[in-house]
Design an enzyme around this catalytic site. Structure first.
Site, PDB file in Angstrom:
ATOM      1  N   TYR A 259       5.191  12.271  32.088  1.00  0.00           N
ATOM      2  CA  TYR A 259       4.541  13.581  32.241  1.00  0.00           C
ATOM      3  C   TYR A 259       3.046  13.442  32.499  1.00  0.00           C
ATOM      4  CZ  TYR A 259       8.551  16.570  31.640  1.00  0.00           C
ATOM      5  OH  TYR A 259       9.729  17.230  31.866  1.00  0.00           O
TER       6      TYR A 259
ATOM      7  N   ASP B 208       3.466  23.452  37.796  1.00  0.00           N
ATOM      8  CA  ASP B 208       2.215  22.860  38.285  1.00  0.00           C
ATOM      9  C   ASP B 208       1.013  23.804  38.291  1.00  0.00           C
ATOM     10  OD1 ASP B 208       2.632  24.480  40.599  1.00  0.00           O
ATOM     11  OD2 ASP B 208       3.657  22.850  41.649  1.00  0.00           O
TER      12      ASP B 208
ATOM     13  N   HIS C  18       9.769  27.643  33.552  1.00  0.00           N
ATOM     14  CA  HIS C  18       9.894  26.320  32.926  1.00  0.00           C
ATOM     15  C   HIS C  18       8.604  25.846  32.254  1.00  0.00           C
ATOM     16  CE1 HIS C  18      13.522  25.413  35.776  1.00  0.00           C
ATOM     17  NE2 HIS C  18      13.827  26.214  34.779  1.00  0.00           N
TER      18      HIS C  18
ATOM     19  N   ALA D 189       7.879  25.853  53.955  1.00  0.00           N
ATOM     20  CA  ALA D 189       7.322  27.093  53.397  1.00  0.00           C
ATOM     21  C   ALA D 189       5.884  27.290  53.865  1.00  0.00           C
ATOM     22  CB  ALA D 189       7.383  27.034  51.873  1.00  0.00           C
TER      23      ALA D 189
HETATM   24  P1  OAD Z   1      14.386  20.617  43.794  1.00  0.00           P
HETATM   25  O1  OAD Z   1      13.665  19.330  43.920  1.00  0.00           O
HETATM   26  O2  OAD Z   1      15.744  20.628  43.198  1.00  0.00           O
HETATM   27  O3  OAD Z   1      14.528  21.273  45.226  1.00  0.00           O
HETATM   28  C1  OAD Z   1      13.438  21.364  46.109  1.00  0.00           C
HETATM   29  C2  OAD Z   1      13.892  22.148  47.316  1.00  0.00           C
HETATM   30  O4  OAD Z   1      12.778  22.362  48.141  1.00  0.00           O
HETATM   31  C3  OAD Z   1      14.954  21.412  48.169  1.00  0.00           C
HETATM   32  O5  OAD Z   1      16.001  22.316  48.441  1.00  0.00           O
HETATM   33  C4  OAD Z   1      14.195  21.026  49.439  1.00  0.00           C
HETATM   34  O6  OAD Z   1      15.017  21.079  50.577  1.00  0.00           O
HETATM   35  C5  OAD Z   1      13.138  22.114  49.484  1.00  0.00           C
HETATM   36  N1  OAD Z   1      11.897  21.736  50.161  1.00  0.00           N
HETATM   37  C6  OAD Z   1      11.249  20.534  50.131  1.00  0.00           C
HETATM   38  N2  OAD Z   1      10.093  20.589  50.808  1.00  0.00           N
HETATM   39  C7  OAD Z   1      10.008  21.862  51.299  1.00  0.00           C
HETATM   40  C8  OAD Z   1       9.041  22.556  52.079  1.00  0.00           C
HETATM   41  N3  OAD Z   1       7.920  21.971  52.506  1.00  0.00           N
HETATM   42  N4  OAD Z   1       9.285  23.855  52.376  1.00  0.00           N
HETATM   43  C9  OAD Z   1      10.429  24.467  51.949  1.00  0.00           C
HETATM   44  N5  OAD Z   1      11.360  23.871  51.213  1.00  0.00           N
HETATM   45  C10 OAD Z   1      11.160  22.594  50.879  1.00  0.00           C
HETATM   46  O7  OAD Z   1      13.426  21.613  43.002  1.00  0.00           O
HETATM   47  P2  OAD Z   1      13.766  22.945  42.248  1.00  0.00           P
HETATM   48  O8  OAD Z   1      14.803  23.738  42.934  1.00  0.00           O
HETATM   49  O9  OAD Z   1      12.461  23.584  41.938  1.00  0.00           O
HETATM   50  O10 OAD Z   1      13.526  21.861  35.993  1.00  0.00           O
HETATM   51  O11 OAD Z   1      14.362  22.393  40.892  1.00  0.00           O
HETATM   52  C11 OAD Z   1      14.630  23.292  39.883  1.00  0.00           C
HETATM   53  C12 OAD Z   1      14.396  22.669  38.563  1.00  0.00           C
HETATM   54  O12 OAD Z   1      15.126  21.453  38.478  1.00  0.00           O
HETATM   55  C13 OAD Z   1      12.979  22.234  38.285  1.00  0.00           C
HETATM   56  O13 OAD Z   1      12.178  23.278  37.820  1.00  0.00           O
HETATM   57  C14 OAD Z   1      13.163  21.206  37.231  1.00  0.00           C
HETATM   58  C15 OAD Z   1      14.356  20.467  37.796  1.00  0.00           C
HETATM   59  O14 OAD Z   1      15.191  19.957  36.914  1.00  0.00           O
HETATM   60  C16 OAD Z   1      13.174  21.310  34.817  1.00  0.00           C
HETATM   61  O15 OAD Z   1      12.427  20.362  34.716  1.00  0.00           O
HETATM   62  C17 OAD Z   1      13.782  22.004  33.644  1.00  0.00           C
END
Ligand code: OAD
Length: 249
Positions: free
Chosen positions: A67, A104, A119, A231
């Protein structure tokens, strides 16, 4: 990218907008996502090993240092045009709620006002034993440091797998998702609950739901519009199309 004109009309006329963001929105700020192959943080580390209460109990030093490493990355990061676009949308829309899974703090740094951090926040600390915020502690030789109050370990104030989300934050997020007329799901793999259910609730309540993601997700086929791309490029295009006068970047 061609932005659907129906989406722009809906955004301009919308009374209630809810947005769900995930790690992808911060990718272009240099904060690695969780699940993307190669670049994702968890390509190297298993989340099950690091982001759980059990991991912290078994190996508090490893989890603390991981972390700390993420915290340093975040400290060096700046909001990108995607974060800034959401600030502009919030200024334009009557009722706006930003629900984020990110820890973040980049939405706040960009200037977003109404943010629900599902979170937690990696820049905050709490006592692992007493579950109360810790603002100051001495970073002595011990890793992790100790709570000045009870001597328990200091830990990041984030939600780990298997832990409950803050009830009032979650309630406000459900309310926003269930009452909006336009919902954006941005940069999230749509895999982690409860956030993953929020766009479906919006759909049930007849909102237009727009997904912005580099790739297909389990939610893509349910979205009204699934826009494939980054994005940081698509969101400014949407803002420019809706309010050409308000471009800040
Ligand atoms: P993920 O890492 O699971 O997913 C990131 C998503 O962003 C993926 O679907 C990528 O395709 C997409 N992506 C990457 N770069 C991008 C960009 N420049 N523009 C648009 N899309 C893009 O992250 P989260 O969905 O946030 O929880 O994960 C959810 C949670 O899982 C997190 O908060 C964390 C993790 O476990 C905890 O720590 C409890």
């Amino acid at each position: 990218m061609e932005i659907p004109s129906h989406l722009i009309e809906q955004l301009r006329g919308s009374k209630r907008v809810a947005v769900l963001t995930g790690a992808g929105i911060s990718a272009e700020s240099g904060v690695p996502t969780f699940r993307d192959a190669q670049t994702g943080l968890w390509a190297k580390y298993s989340p099950q090993e690091l982001a759980t209460p059990k991991a912290f109990k078994d190996n508090p030093r490893l989890v603390w240092e991981w972390y700390e490493w993420r915290r340093e990355l975040v400290t060096r990061a700046n909001p990108n045009p995607a974060h800034i676009s959401l600030v502009i949308i919030e200024e334009k829309v009557e009722n706006f709620t930003l629900i984020t899974q990110n820890v973040d703090g980049l939405h706040k740094m960009a200037g977003s006002q109404k943010i629900l951090e599902l979170h937690g926040n990696i820049m905050r600390y709490k006592c692992a034993d007493e579950n109360i915020p810790i603002r100051e502690f001495s970073a002595g030789s011990e890793v992790p440091p100790r709570c000045p109050n009870c001597g328990g370990y200091v830990r990041p104030d984030v939600v780990w797998f298997g832990e409950n989300l803050d009830e009032s934050v979650l309630k406000a997020a459900w309310e926003a998702a269930g009452s909006c007329d336009l919902f954006f799901s941005i940069g999230t793999s749509a895999l982690v609950q409860p956030a993953a259910s929020m766009p479906y609730l919006a759909i049930e309540n007849r909102a237009m739901v727009v997904e912005i993601n580099l790739t297909e997700t389990p939610f893509s086929t349910s979205a009204t519009y699934s826009l494939k791309g980054s994005a940081a490029s698509i969101l400014p295009e949407i803002v420019k199309a809706a309010w050409p006068e308000s471009i800040k970047f």
